[in-house]
Design a protein around this motif. Structure first.
Motif, mmCIF file in Angstrom:
data_model
loop_
_atom_site.group_PDB
_atom_site.id
_atom_site.type_symbol
_atom_site.label_atom_id
_atom_site.label_comp_id
_atom_site.label_asym_id
_atom_site.label_seq_id
_atom_site.Cartn_x
_atom_site.Cartn_y
_atom_site.Cartn_z
ATOM 1 N N TRP A 137 28.425 44.751 -3.946
ATOM 2 C CA TRP A 137 27.366 45.583 -3.377
ATOM 3 C C TRP A 137 26.206 44.677 -3.032
ATOM 4 N N SER A 138 25.617 44.858 -1.847
ATOM 5 C CA SER A 138 24.541 43.981 -1.395
ATOM 6 C C SER A 138 23.220 44.735 -1.310
ATOM 7 N N TRP A 139 22.152 44.032 -1.604
ATOM 8 C CA TRP A 139 20.802 44.573 -1.509
ATOM 9 C C TRP A 139 19.918 43.532 -0.843
ATOM 10 N N THR A 140 19.160 43.948 0.174
ATOM 11 C CA THR A 140 18.205 43.062 0.820
ATOM 12 C C THR A 140 16.898 43.119 0.047
ATOM 13 N N SER A 141 16.527 42.021 -0.561
ATOM 14 C CA SER A 141 15.366 42.006 -1.448
ATOM 15 C C SER A 141 14.079 42.329 -0.703
ATOM 16 N N THR A 142 13.252 43.125 -1.345
ATOM 17 C CA THR A 142 11.931 43.466 -0.814
ATOM 18 C C THR A 142 10.828 42.714 -1.552
ATOM 19 N N VAL A 143 11.218 41.842 -2.461
ATOM 20 C CA VAL A 143 10.257 41.077 -3.255
ATOM 21 C C VAL A 143 10.663 39.610 -3.273
ATOM 22 N N SER A 144 9.739 38.774 -3.655
ATOM 23 C CA SER A 144 10.034 37.359 -3.854
ATOM 24 C C SER A 144 9.479 36.944 -5.207
ATOM 25 N N GLY A 145 10.047 35.890 -5.755
ATOM 26 C CA GLY A 145 9.557 35.430 -7.046
ATOM 27 C C GLY A 145 10.589 34.618 -7.788
ATOM 28 N N ARG A 146 10.292 34.370 -9.057
ATOM 29 C CA ARG A 146 11.148 33.569 -9.930
ATOM 30 C C ARG A 146 12.047 34.481 -10.758
ATOM 31 N N ILE A 147 13.301 34.118 -10.899
ATOM 32 C CA ILE A 147 14.227 34.854 -11.758
ATOM 33 C C ILE A 147 14.330 34.094 -13.069
ATOM 34 N N VAL A 148 13.982 34.782 -14.179
ATOM 35 C CA VAL A 148 13.916 34.085 -15.464
ATOM 36 C C VAL A 148 14.932 34.601 -16.484
ATOM 37 N N PHE A 149 15.536 35.763 -16.232
ATOM 38 C CA PHE A 149 16.563 36.272 -17.144
ATOM 39 C C PHE A 149 17.475 37.216 -16.381
ATOM 40 N N ALA A 150 18.780 37.165 -16.695
ATOM 41 C CA ALA A 150 19.741 38.088 -16.078
ATOM 42 C C ALA A 150 20.948 38.245 -16.988
ATOM 43 N N ASN A 151 21.552 39.422 -16.930
ATOM 44 C CA ASN A 151 22.833 39.636 -17.605
ATOM 45 C C ASN A 151 23.553 40.790 -16.919
ATOM 46 N N GLY A 152 24.861 40.844 -17.100
ATOM 47 C CA GLY A 152 25.659 41.905 -16.521
ATOM 48 C C GLY A 152 26.135 42.881 -17.576
ATOM 49 N N HIS A 153 26.649 44.008 -17.109
ATOM 50 C CA HIS A 153 27.232 45.020 -17.991
ATOM 51 C C HIS A 153 28.443 45.612 -17.285
ATOM 52 N N GLN A 154 29.537 45.796 -18.025
ATOM 53 C CA GLN A 154 30.741 46.428 -17.492
ATOM 54 C C GLN A 154 31.560 46.945 -18.667
ATOM 55 N N HIS A 155 32.664 47.587 -18.356
ATOM 56 C CA HIS A 155 33.506 48.160 -19.402
ATOM 57 C C HIS A 155 34.870 47.487 -19.429
ATOM 58 N N ALA A 156 35.673 47.849 -20.410
ATOM 59 C CA ALA A 156 36.955 47.189 -20.651
ATOM 60 C C ALA A 156 37.786 47.110 -19.378
ATOM 61 N N GLY A 157 38.342 45.944 -19.140
ATOM 62 C CA GLY A 157 39.098 45.677 -17.926
ATOM 63 C C GLY A 157 38.370 44.725 -17.008
ATOM 64 N N GLY A 158 37.028 44.718 -17.087
ATOM 65 C CA GLY A 158 36.235 43.820 -16.253
ATOM 66 C C GLY A 158 36.301 42.391 -16.742
ATOM 67 N N VAL A 159 36.127 41.454 -15.828
ATOM 68 C CA VAL A 159 36.183 40.026 -16.157
ATOM 69 C C VAL A 159 34.785 39.428 -16.214
ATOM 70 N N HIS A 160 34.006 39.656 -15.186
ATOM 71 C CA HIS A 160 32.620 39.174 -15.193
ATOM 72 C C HIS A 160 31.815 39.895 -14.112
ATOM 73 N N VAL A 161 30.498 39.751 -14.203
ATOM 74 C CA VAL A 161 29.563 40.272 -13.213
ATOM 75 C C VAL A 161 28.786 39.086 -12.663
ATOM 76 N N LYS A 162 28.747 38.981 -11.322
ATOM 77 C CA LYS A 162 28.041 37.869 -10.694
ATOM 78 C C LYS A 162 26.936 38.398 -9.786
ATOM 79 N N ALA A 163 25.854 37.628 -9.700
ATOM 80 C CA ALA A 163 24.811 37.861 -8.701
ATOM 81 C C ALA A 163 24.709 36.601 -7.858
ATOM 82 N N ALA A 164 24.678 36.795 -6.536
ATOM 83 C CA ALA A 164 24.642 35.652 -5.638
ATOM 84 C C ALA A 164 23.677 35.918 -4.492
ATOM 85 N N ASP A 165 23.160 34.845 -3.910
ATOM 86 C CA ASP A 165 22.304 34.921 -2.737
ATOM 87 C C ASP A 165 23.207 34.887 -1.506
#
Length: 202
Positions: A137-165
Protein backbone atom coordinates in the motif's frame (compact mmCIF):
# COMPACT_ATOMS: atom_id res chain seq x y z
CA UNK A 1 -1.15 16.46 33.22
CA UNK A 2 1.35 17.38 30.54
CA UNK A 3 4.54 15.48 29.78
CA UNK A 4 6.63 13.98 26.99
CA UNK A 5 6.42 10.20 26.57
CA UNK A 6 9.79 8.70 25.69
CA UNK A 7 8.95 4.99 26.06
CA UNK A 8 6.00 2.60 26.12
CA UNK A 9 5.92 -1.05 27.24
CA UNK A 10 2.64 -2.95 26.69
CA UNK A 11 1.51 -6.14 28.37
CA UNK A 12 -1.56 -8.24 29.15
CA UNK A 13 -1.68 -9.30 32.79
CA UNK A 14 -3.75 -11.01 35.46
CA UNK A 15 -4.87 -9.20 38.62
CA UNK A 16 -1.67 -10.21 40.43
CA UNK A 17 0.46 -8.59 37.72
CA UNK A 18 1.66 -11.84 36.14
CA UNK A 19 1.72 -12.02 32.35
CA UNK A 20 -1.36 -13.47 30.64
CA UNK A 21 -0.53 -15.16 27.35
CA UNK A 22 -1.60 -18.02 25.09
CA UNK A 23 0.09 -20.59 27.33
CA UNK A 24 -2.78 -20.01 29.76
CA UNK A 25 -5.32 -18.90 27.16
CA UNK A 26 -5.52 -15.10 26.73
CA UNK A 27 -4.20 -13.35 23.61
CA UNK A 28 -3.75 -9.63 23.13
CA UNK A 29 -4.96 -9.59 19.53
CA UNK A 30 -4.36 -5.84 19.44
CA UNK A 31 -5.03 -2.49 21.00
CA UNK A 32 -4.83 0.94 19.40
CA UNK A 33 -4.56 4.19 21.35
CA UNK A 34 -5.48 7.39 19.57
CA UNK A 35 -5.90 11.04 20.42
CA UNK A 36 -9.44 12.18 19.59
CA UNK A 37 -8.36 15.81 19.96
CA UNK A 38 -6.09 15.60 16.90
CA UNK A 39 -6.24 14.47 13.27
CA UNK A 40 -4.23 11.57 11.91
CA UNK A 41 -1.49 12.64 9.47
CA UNK A 42 -1.96 9.73 7.05
CA UNK A 43 -5.76 9.40 7.32
CA UNK A 44 -7.00 12.84 8.48
CA UNK A 45 -10.67 11.84 8.39
CA UNK A 46 -10.26 8.77 10.60
CA UNK A 47 -12.96 8.66 13.30
CA UNK A 48 -10.27 7.32 15.65
CA UNK A 49 -8.38 10.62 15.55
CA UNK A 50 -4.59 10.61 15.62
CA UNK A 51 -3.15 7.10 16.04
CA UNK A 52 -0.33 7.28 18.58
CA UNK A 53 0.39 3.83 20.07
CA UNK A 54 -0.55 0.24 19.26
CA UNK A 55 0.43 -3.32 20.07
CA UNK A 56 -0.48 -6.87 19.22
CA UNK A 57 0.32 -10.01 21.17
CA UNK A 58 4.00 -9.54 20.34
CA UNK A 59 3.90 -6.59 22.80
CA UNK A 60 6.66 -4.57 21.14
CA UNK A 61 8.36 -2.16 23.53
CA UNK A 62 8.88 1.29 22.03
CA UNK A 63 11.77 3.49 23.15
CA UNK A 64 12.50 6.82 21.50
CA UNK A 65 16.12 7.76 20.82
CA UNK A 66 17.57 10.14 23.42
CA UNK A 67 16.06 13.60 23.14
CA UNK A 68 12.79 12.62 21.42
CA UNK A 69 9.32 12.22 22.90
CA UNK A 70 5.60 12.32 22.26
CA UNK A 71 4.09 15.50 23.76
CA UNK A 72 0.95 15.01 25.86
CA UNK A 73 -1.22 18.11 26.25
CA UNK A 74 -3.84 18.84 28.90
CA UNK A 75 -6.57 19.03 26.24
CA UNK A 76 -5.77 15.66 24.63
CA UNK A 77 -8.51 13.00 24.74
CA UNK A 78 -7.16 9.48 24.44
CA UNK A 79 -9.28 6.52 23.40
CA UNK A 80 -8.42 2.81 23.25
CA UNK A 81 -9.74 0.23 20.79
CA UNK A 82 -9.13 -3.28 22.11
CA UNK A 83 -9.51 -6.82 20.75
CA UNK A 84 -8.83 -9.71 23.12
CA UNK A 85 -9.09 -13.47 22.56
CA UNK A 86 -9.12 -16.47 24.88
CA UNK A 87 -7.96 -19.91 23.73
CA UNK A 88 -8.86 -21.44 27.09
CA UNK A 89 -12.27 -23.03 27.71
CA UNK A 90 -12.32 -21.21 31.05
CA UNK A 91 -13.25 -17.52 31.43
CA UNK A 92 -10.28 -15.28 32.19
CA UNK A 93 -10.08 -11.81 33.73
CA UNK A 94 -7.18 -9.85 32.31
CA UNK A 95 -5.96 -6.27 32.17
CA UNK A 96 -4.04 -4.29 29.59
CA UNK A 97 -0.95 -2.90 31.28
CA UNK A 98 1.07 -0.09 29.72
CA UNK A 99 4.20 1.25 31.40
CA UNK A 100 5.16 4.71 30.18
CA UNK A 101 8.53 6.37 30.58
CA UNK A 102 8.12 10.14 30.64
CA UNK A 103 10.12 13.35 30.60
CA UNK A 104 9.08 16.85 31.57
CA UNK A 105 6.76 18.61 29.12
CA UNK A 106 8.76 20.31 26.39
CA UNK A 107 12.00 18.61 27.39
CA UNK A 108 12.29 16.64 24.14
CA UNK A 109 12.04 17.14 20.40
CA UNK A 110 8.39 16.29 19.63
CA UNK A 111 7.53 13.24 17.52
CA UNK A 112 4.28 12.09 15.96
CA UNK A 113 3.16 8.76 14.54
CA UNK A 114 2.63 7.95 10.88
CA UNK A 115 0.12 5.07 10.84
CA UNK A 116 0.66 3.12 7.60
CA UNK A 117 -2.12 0.54 7.52
CA UNK A 118 -2.04 -2.42 5.13
CA UNK A 119 -5.64 -1.71 4.18
CA UNK A 120 -5.07 1.99 3.60
CA UNK A 121 -7.46 4.43 5.26
CA UNK A 122 -10.51 2.20 4.94
CA UNK A 123 -9.65 -0.85 7.00
CA UNK A 124 -6.88 -2.79 8.72
CA UNK A 125 -7.84 -5.99 6.90
CA UNK A 126 -7.25 -7.43 3.46
CA UNK A 127 -7.89 -10.82 1.86
CA UNK A 128 -4.82 -13.06 1.93
CA UNK A 129 -4.64 -15.55 -0.96
CA UNK A 130 -3.52 -19.14 -0.50
CA UNK A 131 0.23 -19.63 -0.69
CA UNK A 132 3.05 -17.09 -0.47
CA UNK A 133 2.07 -13.51 -1.34
CA UNK A 134 3.08 -9.88 -0.89
CA UNK A 135 0.69 -7.02 -0.19
CA UNK A 136 1.65 -3.36 -0.64
CA UNK A 137 0.00 0.00 0.00
CA UNK A 138 1.42 3.40 -0.96
CA UNK A 139 0.98 6.80 0.65
CA UNK A 140 2.26 10.11 -0.69
CA UNK A 141 3.71 11.89 2.31
CA UNK A 142 2.31 15.28 3.25
CA UNK A 143 5.07 15.94 5.78
CA UNK A 144 8.84 15.98 5.90
CA UNK A 145 11.20 15.24 8.72
CA UNK A 146 13.38 12.70 10.49
CA UNK A 147 12.24 9.13 11.17
CA UNK A 148 13.52 8.02 14.57
CA UNK A 149 11.49 4.89 15.40
CA UNK A 150 9.43 2.33 13.47
CA UNK A 151 7.99 -1.14 13.90
CA UNK A 152 5.49 -3.38 12.15
CA UNK A 153 2.55 -5.46 13.33
CA UNK A 154 0.96 -8.53 11.73
CA UNK A 155 -0.59 -11.85 12.66
CA UNK A 156 0.42 -15.50 12.35
CA UNK A 157 1.46 -16.40 8.83
CA UNK A 158 3.18 -13.09 8.14
CA UNK A 159 6.92 -12.93 7.54
CA UNK A 160 7.76 -9.25 7.90
CA UNK A 161 6.52 -5.69 7.41
CA UNK A 162 8.61 -3.28 5.35
CA UNK A 163 8.46 0.47 4.76
CA UNK A 164 10.24 1.84 1.72
CA UNK A 165 10.65 5.12 -0.14
CA UNK A 166 9.00 4.49 -3.53
CA UNK A 167 10.69 7.50 -5.14
CA UNK A 168 14.21 6.26 -4.45
CA UNK A 169 13.63 2.55 -3.91
CA UNK A 170 15.32 2.89 -0.52
CA UNK A 171 14.34 0.57 2.31
CA UNK A 172 13.31 2.61 5.37
CA UNK A 173 12.65 -0.18 7.87
CA UNK A 174 12.27 -3.96 7.80
CA UNK A 175 10.36 -5.36 10.79
CA UNK A 176 10.64 -9.18 10.71
CA UNK A 177 8.44 -11.52 12.74
CA UNK A 178 9.92 -13.93 15.28
CA UNK A 179 7.84 -17.06 15.98
CA UNK A 180 7.55 -19.39 18.94
CA UNK A 181 5.05 -21.96 20.19
CA UNK A 182 2.56 -20.85 22.81
CA UNK A 183 -0.47 -22.82 23.90
CA UNK A 184 0.42 -25.45 21.30
CA UNK A 185 0.25 -22.94 18.42
CA UNK A 186 2.87 -21.14 16.37
CA UNK A 187 2.53 -17.44 17.03
CA UNK A 188 4.46 -14.21 16.64
CA UNK A 189 6.27 -13.26 19.84
CA UNK A 190 8.40 -10.39 18.54
CA UNK A 191 8.47 -7.85 15.73
CA UNK A 192 11.69 -6.10 14.76
CA UNK A 193 12.14 -2.38 15.40
CA UNK A 194 14.16 0.35 13.72
CA UNK A 195 15.59 3.26 15.71
CA UNK A 196 18.10 6.06 15.20
CA UNK A 197 18.68 9.81 15.27
CA UNK A 198 17.54 9.59 12.53
CA UNK A 199 17.68 6.29 10.69
CA UNK A 200 15.80 7.74 7.68
CA UNK A 201 14.27 10.98 6.44
CA UNK A 202 11.12 11.91 4.54
Amino acid sequence: MTCDIVGEKPDLVYADGSTADMNSGPMLHHFVISNLAAHDTVCPFSPLGDHIWASGDERTEKTMPDGYGLPVKSYDRWAMLTDLMNYSAEPKTVYISITYTIAAAGATTPVRSLWLDAGGCLTSDYSVPAGPSTHTWSWTSTVSGRIVFANGHQHAGGVHVKAADDTTGTLICDSPATYDTMGGMRTIVKMGTCSGDPFATV
